[in-house]
Design a protein around this motif. Sequence first.
Motif, PDB file in Angstrom:
ATOM      1  N   PRO A  46       0.823  -1.219   0.000  1.00 11.30           N
ATOM      2  CA  PRO A  46       0.000   0.000   0.000  1.00 11.30           C
ATOM      3  C   PRO A  46       0.851   1.261   0.000  1.00 11.30           C
ATOM      4  CG  PRO A  46       0.092  -0.922   2.196  1.00 11.30           C
ATOM      5  CD  PRO A  46       0.828  -1.889   1.312  1.00 11.30           C
ATOM      6  N   VAL A  47       0.249   2.356  -0.435  1.00 14.14           N
ATOM      7  CA  VAL A  47       0.895   3.667  -0.413  1.00 14.14           C
ATOM      8  C   VAL A  47       0.141   4.546   0.577  1.00 14.14           C
ATOM      9  CG1 VAL A  47       1.478   5.732  -1.732  1.00 14.14           C
ATOM     10  CG2 VAL A  47       1.650   3.476  -2.809  1.00 14.14           C
ATOM     11  N   ALA A  48       0.850   5.092   1.546  1.00 16.86           N
ATOM     12  CA  ALA A  48       0.226   5.932   2.574  1.00 16.86           C
ATOM     13  C   ALA A  48       1.008   7.230   2.708  1.00 16.86           C
ATOM     14  CB  ALA A  48       0.182   5.208   3.911  1.00 16.86           C
ATOM     15  N   ILE A  49       0.299   8.341   2.656  1.00 10.18           N
ATOM     16  CA  ILE A  49       0.913   9.660   2.783  1.00 10.18           C
ATOM     17  C   ILE A  49       0.378  10.329   4.035  1.00 10.18           C
ATOM     18  CG2 ILE A  49       1.152  11.939   1.729  1.00 10.18           C
ATOM     19  CD1 ILE A  49       0.989  10.577  -0.994  1.00 10.18           C
ATOM     20  N   PHE A  50       1.278  10.793   4.882  1.00 13.43           N
ATOM     21  CA  PHE A  50       0.906  11.428   6.149  1.00 13.43           C
ATOM     22  C   PHE A  50       1.351  12.887   6.115  1.00 13.43           C
ATOM     23  CE2 PHE A  50       1.308   6.916   6.932  1.00 13.43           C
ATOM     24  CZ  PHE A  50       0.199   6.624   7.716  1.00 13.43           C
ATOM     25  N   VAL A  51       0.402  13.778   5.867  1.00 19.06           N
ATOM     26  CA  VAL A  51       0.681  15.210   5.841  1.00 19.06           C
ATOM     27  C   VAL A  51       0.599  15.722   7.277  1.00 19.06           C
ATOM     28  CG1 VAL A  51      -0.001  17.447   4.921  1.00 19.06           C
ATOM     29  CG2 VAL A  51      -0.296  15.379   3.523  1.00 19.06           C
ATOM     30  N   THR A 118       3.942  20.244  -4.296  1.00 17.41           N
ATOM     31  CA  THR A 118       4.225  18.967  -3.629  1.00 17.41           C
ATOM     32  C   THR A 118       3.318  17.860  -4.144  1.00 17.41           C
ATOM     33  OG1 THR A 118       4.967  20.113  -1.636  1.00 17.41           O
ATOM     34  CG2 THR A 118       4.324  17.802  -1.390  1.00 17.41           C
ATOM     35  N   SER A 119       2.043  18.173  -4.338  1.00 15.73           N
ATOM     36  CA  SER A 119       1.097  17.178  -4.854  1.00 15.73           C
ATOM     37  C   SER A 119       1.514  16.704  -6.233  1.00 15.73           C
ATOM     38  CB  SER A 119      -0.314  17.769  -4.908  1.00 15.73           C
ATOM     39  OG  SER A 119      -0.773  18.085  -3.616  1.00 15.73           O
ATOM     40  N   ALA A 120       1.960  17.619  -7.078  1.00 14.03           N
ATOM     41  CA  ALA A 120       2.407  17.240  -8.429  1.00 14.03           C
ATOM     42  C   ALA A 120       3.607  16.303  -8.352  1.00 14.03           C
ATOM     43  CB  ALA A 120       2.745  18.496  -9.227  1.00 14.03           C
ATOM     44  N   GLU A 121       4.517  16.565  -7.417  1.00 16.31           N
ATOM     45  CA  GLU A 121       5.682  15.695  -7.247  1.00 16.31           C
ATOM     46  C   GLU A 121       5.261  14.305  -6.772  1.00 16.31           C
ATOM     47  OE1 GLU A 121       8.124  17.784  -4.496  1.00 16.31           O
ATOM     48  OE2 GLU A 121       8.681  19.381  -5.910  1.00 16.31           O
ATOM     49  N   LEU A 122       4.311  14.243  -5.860  1.00 16.02           N
ATOM     50  CA  LEU A 122       3.843  12.953  -5.345  1.00 16.02           C
ATOM     51  C   LEU A 122       3.117  12.162  -6.430  1.00 16.02           C
ATOM     52  CD1 LEU A 122       2.569  14.093  -1.829  1.00 16.02           C
ATOM     53  CD2 LEU A 122       4.564  12.655  -2.297  1.00 16.02           C
ATOM     54  N   LEU A 123       2.300  12.839  -7.215  1.00 15.07           N
ATOM     55  CA  LEU A 123       1.585  12.153  -8.298  1.00 15.07           C
ATOM     56  C   LEU A 123       2.545  11.571  -9.318  1.00 15.07           C
ATOM     57  CD1 LEU A 123      -1.422  14.555  -8.996  1.00 15.07           C
ATOM     58  CD2 LEU A 123      -1.531  12.257  -8.019  1.00 15.07           C
ATOM     59  N   ALA A 124       3.652  12.252  -9.545  1.00 20.06           N
ATOM     60  CA  ALA A 124       4.636  11.761 -10.512  1.00 20.06           C
ATOM     61  C   ALA A 124       5.292  10.477 -10.034  1.00 20.06           C
ATOM     62  CB  ALA A 124       5.693  12.831 -10.763  1.00 20.06           C
ATOM     63  N   ARG A 125       5.397  10.300  -8.720  1.00 17.43           N
ATOM     64  CA  ARG A 125       6.045   9.109  -8.167  1.00 17.43           C
ATOM     65  C   ARG A 125       5.068   8.007  -7.787  1.00 17.43           C
ATOM     66  NH1 ARG A 125       9.153  12.921  -5.442  1.00 17.43           N
ATOM     67  NH2 ARG A 125       8.501  12.358  -3.349  1.00 17.43           N
ATOM     68  N   PHE A 126       3.842   8.404  -7.442  1.00 17.45           N
ATOM     69  CA  PHE A 126       2.856   7.424  -6.977  1.00 17.45           C
ATOM     70  C   PHE A 126       1.566   7.557  -7.779  1.00 17.45           C
ATOM     71  CE2 PHE A 126       5.532   8.441  -3.279  1.00 17.45           C
ATOM     72  CZ  PHE A 126       6.029   7.173  -2.981  1.00 17.45           C
ATOM     73  N   PRO A 127       1.416   6.774  -8.833  1.00 13.28           N
ATOM     74  CA  PRO A 127       0.176   6.848  -9.623  1.00 13.28           C
ATOM     75  C   PRO A 127      -1.050   6.367  -8.860  1.00 13.28           C
ATOM     76  CG  PRO A 127       1.570   5.036 -10.371  1.00 13.28           C
ATOM     77  CD  PRO A 127       2.388   5.830  -9.409  1.00 13.28           C
ATOM     78  N   LYS A 128      -0.835   5.588  -7.800  1.00 13.39           N
ATOM     79  CA  LYS A 128      -1.933   5.146  -6.943  1.00 13.39           C
ATOM     80  C   LYS A 128      -1.598   5.480  -5.490  1.00 13.39           C
ATOM     81  CE  LYS A 128      -2.002   0.806  -8.195  1.00 13.39           C
ATOM     82  NZ  LYS A 128      -2.401  -0.623  -8.269  1.00 13.39           N
ATOM     83  N   ILE A 129      -2.577   6.025  -4.774  1.00 12.35           N
ATOM     84  CA  ILE A 129      -2.436   6.299  -3.342  1.00 12.35           C
ATOM     85  C   ILE A 129      -3.604   5.647  -2.627  1.00 12.35           C
ATOM     86  CG2 ILE A 129      -2.460   8.090  -1.554  1.00 12.35           C
ATOM     87  CD1 ILE A 129      -1.179   9.981  -3.589  1.00 12.35           C
ATOM     88  N   ASN A 130      -3.297   4.863  -1.601  1.00  7.73           N
ATOM     89  CA  ASN A 130      -4.343   4.153  -0.865  1.00  7.73           C
ATOM     90  C   ASN A 130      -4.840   4.895   0.366  1.00  7.73           C
ATOM     91  OD1 ASN A 130      -2.185   1.710  -1.803  1.00  7.73           O
ATOM     92  ND2 ASN A 130      -4.333   1.478  -2.429  1.00  7.73           N
ATOM     93  N   PHE A 131      -3.921   5.556   1.062  1.00  8.33           N
ATOM     94  CA  PHE A 131      -4.294   6.240   2.305  1.00  8.33           C
ATOM     95  C   PHE A 131      -3.669   7.626   2.339  1.00  8.33           C
ATOM     96  CE2 PHE A 131      -4.090   1.674   3.298  1.00  8.33           C
ATOM     97  CZ  PHE A 131      -5.394   1.460   3.726  1.00  8.33           C
ATOM     98  N   LEU A 132      -4.498   8.609   2.659  1.00 12.44           N
ATOM     99  CA  LEU A 132      -4.027   9.984   2.810  1.00 12.44           C
ATOM    100  C   LEU A 132      -4.510  10.498   4.156  1.00 12.44           C
ATOM    101  CD1 LEU A 132      -2.772  12.636   1.804  1.00 12.44           C
ATOM    102  CD2 LEU A 132      -4.933  13.108   0.611  1.00 12.44           C
TER     103      LEU A 132
END
Length: 328
Positions: A46-51, A118-132
């Motif tokens: 899974p991909v999880a991003i913690f802002v 920052t969002s554009a950078e994350l989208l470039a690296r992670f085409p799918k995000i499961n948890f934000l």
Amino acid sequence: MHFSLLFLALLLPVVSFLALNISHRMPSLSTVRAFNARFTPSYGTPVAIFVGGTSGIGRGMAEAFARHTKGNAHIVLVGRNRAAGEAIIATFPKPTATGVKHEFVECDVSLMKNVGRTSAELLARFPKINFLALSTGVLTLNGRDETEEGIDRKLAVHYYGRWRFIRDLMPALKAAQKAGEDAKVISVLGAKHGGKIDLDDLGLKKHFSVLNAALAGPTYNDCMVKGFADRHPGLSFIHSYPGTVATDILRNSNTPALRWANSLTPLLKLFAYSFEDAGEHQLYALLNAVPGAKLTDDKGADYVLKQDYFDTDTVEKVWKHTEEVALV
């Protein structure tokens, strides 16, 4: 005035603590830990991003997620303090899966242009995000403090920046949903603890006060999760109330009186959640979420809401206002 607000700020944790211990609400900490430990996604890593994941509740959530996935998850901590972020990541369990990333991304979320970049950078690296997960916070008794974009800094951190992150990262969340994977968002602030908002003064340019901002932020977040859920069925959007948590927010305040109050933190710990325990409860709310919008409490349990809790007119007016302010 400031000392009256300080007294209230110190009194509210005591009231919250008494309410918690009288109600004996479930689920217990052991229950949520066991639930979180059973998280084994069938779709792989899974991909999880913690802002806001470099301190407080966000840190607690990120550390719990890393622990329960045994490090086998792509985890991104977004915040301002690189040293703190990298130190936290260094404690994560070492992954056994190949290609797993644990990384820190620097971003001052009070500026919408930073969030967009920052969002554009994350989208470039992670085409799918499961948890934000979004838990950025600031505590101040100062008056309106506008950023260069004309937004009060407190509201930018507690609301507008969060909305912008969710909106900009939506393609990756929807890609996860389309693939049959988890696609869940949680905003940790003050679910169901806001106040009535002035629809003619959204953003509080006319009648700003510390109290008005403290009541508006949670209500805006309530409207936010409903607005996103209405526009993106099948995804989960949670606004949670974490209760009283012992974090570094007092020490990091720009208000001298609140920094002084940090000396009372040892007393606060007697009746507050630790950030680790709060992280477990909020992670439970995220992992346990079903599609749609919901509000959760300090235990991670769903609030029971009246059928008309979300007023459609209010939700849509807040949404339109937010688009005008946050999409700069």
